[in-house]
Design an enzyme around this catalytic site. Structure first.
Site, mmCIF file in Angstrom:
data_model
loop_
_atom_site.group_PDB
_atom_site.id
_atom_site.type_symbol
_atom_site.label_atom_id
_atom_site.label_comp_id
_atom_site.label_asym_id
_atom_site.label_seq_id
_atom_site.Cartn_x
_atom_site.Cartn_y
_atom_site.Cartn_z
ATOM 1 N N GLU A 263 0.706 -1.244 -0.243
ATOM 2 C CA GLU A 263 -0.117 0.269 0.148
ATOM 3 C C GLU A 263 0.850 1.178 -0.322
ATOM 4 O OE1 GLU A 263 -3.241 -0.184 2.605
ATOM 5 O OE2 GLU A 263 -4.017 -1.824 2.310
ATOM 6 N N GLU A 368 -5.159 -8.974 -0.613
ATOM 7 C CA GLU A 368 -5.870 -8.833 0.979
ATOM 8 C C GLU A 368 -7.021 -8.435 0.968
ATOM 9 O OE1 GLU A 368 -2.954 -6.271 3.637
ATOM 10 O OE2 GLU A 368 -4.273 -5.764 4.332
#
Ligand SMILES: *[C@@H]1O[C@H](CO)[C@@H](O)[C@H](O)[C@H]1NC(C)=O
Ligand SMILES: *[C@@H]1O[C@H](CO)[C@@H](O)[C@H](O)[C@H]1NC(C)=O
Ligand SMILES: *[C@@H]1O[C@H](CO)[C@@H](O)[C@H](O)[C@H]1NC(C)=O
Ligand SMILES: *[C@@H]1O[C@H](CO)[C@@H](O)[C@H](O)[C@H]1NC(C)=O
Ligand SMILES: *[C@@H]1O[C@H](CO)[C@@H](O)[C@H](O)[C@H]1NC(C)=O
Ligand SMILES: *[C@@H]1O[C@H](CO)[C@@H](O)[C@H](O)[C@H]1NC(C)=O
Length: 524
Positions: A263, A368
């Site tokens: 991220e 995820e």
């Protein structure tokens, strides 16, 4: 009228009893059930080969069914598509799913979950060898849901009890002269990954990701918050990954893929506490094209795949597309794009189309997902059917938009959804009770299992259309020579005709349920 007659004969499917151990249910007030595994008992599931002329359905429902098996008979089609009146689709209690086996799309790589420090800690908290083995079996074993993927952090993430990275000392050590694994690798992650690999009957693919490198590589001396990589460490950060791959290989754990950083947008947000490092598309492009790519491809681990993005799907248009167009060399090294599910509701899945249309050789992988991450819907809800529906719906939507697999977040957590060093607790498909005497399989566990158990690597998605009205579905041809469809029914009980060429299978879908249907391909 003819249809009515058909129902009488074919919806009377037979229930078969096999050696499967059923769910040991605990009813949760206002929710669905969790299945309890204790010192002496744990549910499991054997997948049966559908006999010629039959199909097998596996149903889980809010009412408490878990992988309930039924056998039905495949018939010659009695209806034609022209019989359908689209206007009446939602009023009728009969729905249709039609498949075209000749129209084929992506090939499945697999499904899985993450071995974090938190998962390892909870797994080892189980006080009994049988229970520990059952948790691993439940996910990776042939009587479990047969996961084939693991994602694991390189160093710490928020699901650790402290932040750490490798080679924190000495500082500014460009050559990484002191790169050693952490105690957490030896205590939690390596043993748990090894146990998963041993339980699986096929090779497990491990995807490894850095959240934050040692702080000296970053522009700010902090684990989270706003930071970038110091440009003088572009090659050092690439070497950091190669050293990790070597260390894990020495432990018998081959790394199938690395991602370019978890991220990266988090590291552009000043107040976020999560371990992170920010990247602009420009610097990321340079890093992949001039450092990470050549370093991996020129090493003895040259087949390790490189996954770009590893962030929310709304970042794809301005992130991956920019990084790739600014620096076309990036595409030489990137094998696929990792996508997280948080914020999927902000961007239609159509943004994925740009990736698979422009770059048909790059695969899309869900890396995820977790429920319970929103401030107003935080942490663990035992028995939540809504969260399982969210998972199943998301998997169906993304598979229909070319995902080759979907990886859940922590394999197991404690009843508070941790441990997590910044208290960013979330839910998990398995919850280990606080004294380690039992673990609870959440509805989400079965939700993912409706895909992972029945769609081995190499399964090809085929064209399938299912009428709306709260029904969602996806269909595949598998290497087992079977046709598999997975269906989500958010509404009341209803009937569904699965139509494949001149054959059909008549199913009854339970109210608020997931159904996997499998039939041999000769019947299709
Ligand atoms: C485990 O659960 C099973 C099924 O409910 C029950 O029969 C058994 O007594 C339990 N064992 C323990 C040790 O609690
Ligand atoms: C090497 O790293 C270890 C921690 O893994 C640390 O204790 C030690 O001081 C480091 N050595 C040097 C020379 O910095
Ligand atoms: C490491 O580099 C930073 C930035 O150049 C500097 O501020 C710091 O003092 C250095 N640390 C050591 C131990 O040399
Ligand atoms: C690849 O490795 C060889 C030998 O280790 C080295 O001589 C060469 O410069 C490397 N090439 C690149 C592009 O890094
Ligand atoms: C990849 O590495 C292996 C050794 O691990 C080597 O035999 C092979 O030639 C390498 N391939 C390429 C394309 O460099
Ligand atoms: C463990 O905790 C459960 C509740 O989570 C409780 O019912 C049980 O008695 C405890 N067992 C032991 C051995 O403390």
């Amino acid at each position: 009228m003819t249809l009515l007659l058909l129902f009488v004969s074919s919806f009377a499917a037979i229930t078969i009893s096999l050696a499967d151990n059923p769910c040991n249910p605990r009813y949760i007030q206002g929710e669905s059930v969790v299945c309890v595994c204790n010192f002496t008992y744990c549910d499991d599931l054997v997948r049966d080969e559908p006999a010629k002329g039959t199909f097998i359905t596996y149903t889980s429902s809010k009412d408490g069914l878990r992988f309930k098996k039924k056998v039905g008979f495949v018939q010659k089609s009695k209806t034609t598509l022209e019989d359908q009146d689209p206007e009446s689709e939602c009023r009728e209690d009969l729905h249709h799913m039609t498949m075209e086996l000749e129209t084929r799309f992506q090939s499945i790589e697999g499904f899985g979950g993450a071995v974090t420090d938190a998962a390892g800690i909870n797994w080892l908290k189980l006080t009994d060898d049988f229970l520990r083995a059952q948790l691993i079996q439940s996910y990776f074993g042939s009587s479990g849901i047969e996961y084939t993927f693991i994602r694991t952090p390189i160093g710490s993430c928020d699901f650790s009890t402290r932040p750490y990275a490798f080679n924190e000392l000495p500082e500014n050590d460009t050559m990484l002269t002191n790169f050693t694994l952490a105690p957490e690798d030896f205590q939690y992650k390596i043993p748990m990954i090894q146990a998963c690999m041993k339980a699986a009957s096929v090779p497990v693919k491990v995807v490894a990701t850095t959240w934050s490198p040692p702080r000296w590589m970053k522009t700010r001396d902090a684990w989270g918050g706003y930071s970038r990589l110091r440009p003088q460490y572009l090659q050092t950060y690439a070497d950091y990954h190669l050293k990790f791959i070597k260390k894990y290989a020495e432990q018998g754990i081959p790394i199938w893929a690395i991602t370019t950083t978890n991220e990266p947008m988090n590291g552009l947000v000043p107040l976020l506490k999560i371990n992170s490092m920010g990247w602009t598309p420009g610097l990321m492009g340079k890093y992949i094209a001039e450092h990470l790519g050549p370093t991996i491809r020129n090493s003895s681990f040259n087949s390790t795949k490189i996954l770009a993005v590893d962030d929310q799907r709304y970042t794809i248009p301005f992130w991956f597309n920019r990084a790739a167009s600014d620096n076309p060399e990036v595409l030489k090294y990137v094998d696929g794009v990792g996508v997280h599910w948080y914020g999927d509701f902000l961007t239609p899945a159509a943004v994925l189309k740009e990736v698979y249309k422009k770059h048909p050789d790059k695969f899309l992988l869900g890396t995820e997902a977790s429920a319970g991450y929103l401030p107003y819907d935080k942490s663990v809800i035992l028995g939540s059917w809504r969260r399982a529906e969210d998972y199943v719906s998301n998997i169906i939507e993304n598979l229909n938009h070319m995902y080759v697999g979907w990886i859940d977040w922590n394999l197991c957590l404690d009843p508070a959804g941790g441990p997590n060093w910044i208290r960013n607790n979330v839910d998990s498909a398995i919850i280990v009770n606080s004294n380690g005497t039992e673990f609870l399989k959440q509805p989400m566990f079965y939700g993912i299992g409706h895909f992972s158990k029945f769609l081995p690597p190499g399964s090809r998605r085929v064209e399938a259309r299912v009428a709306g009205c709260g029904l969602e579905g996806v269909a595949f041809l598998t290497p087992r020579n079977t046709v598999v469809a997975v269906l989500l029914n958010r509404g009341k009980a209803r009937r569904l005709l699965l139509q494949i060429e001149d054959k059909e299978a008549a199913l009854s879908l339970e109210a608020k349920s997931f159904t996997t249907v499998e039939m041999s391909q000769e019947d299709a």
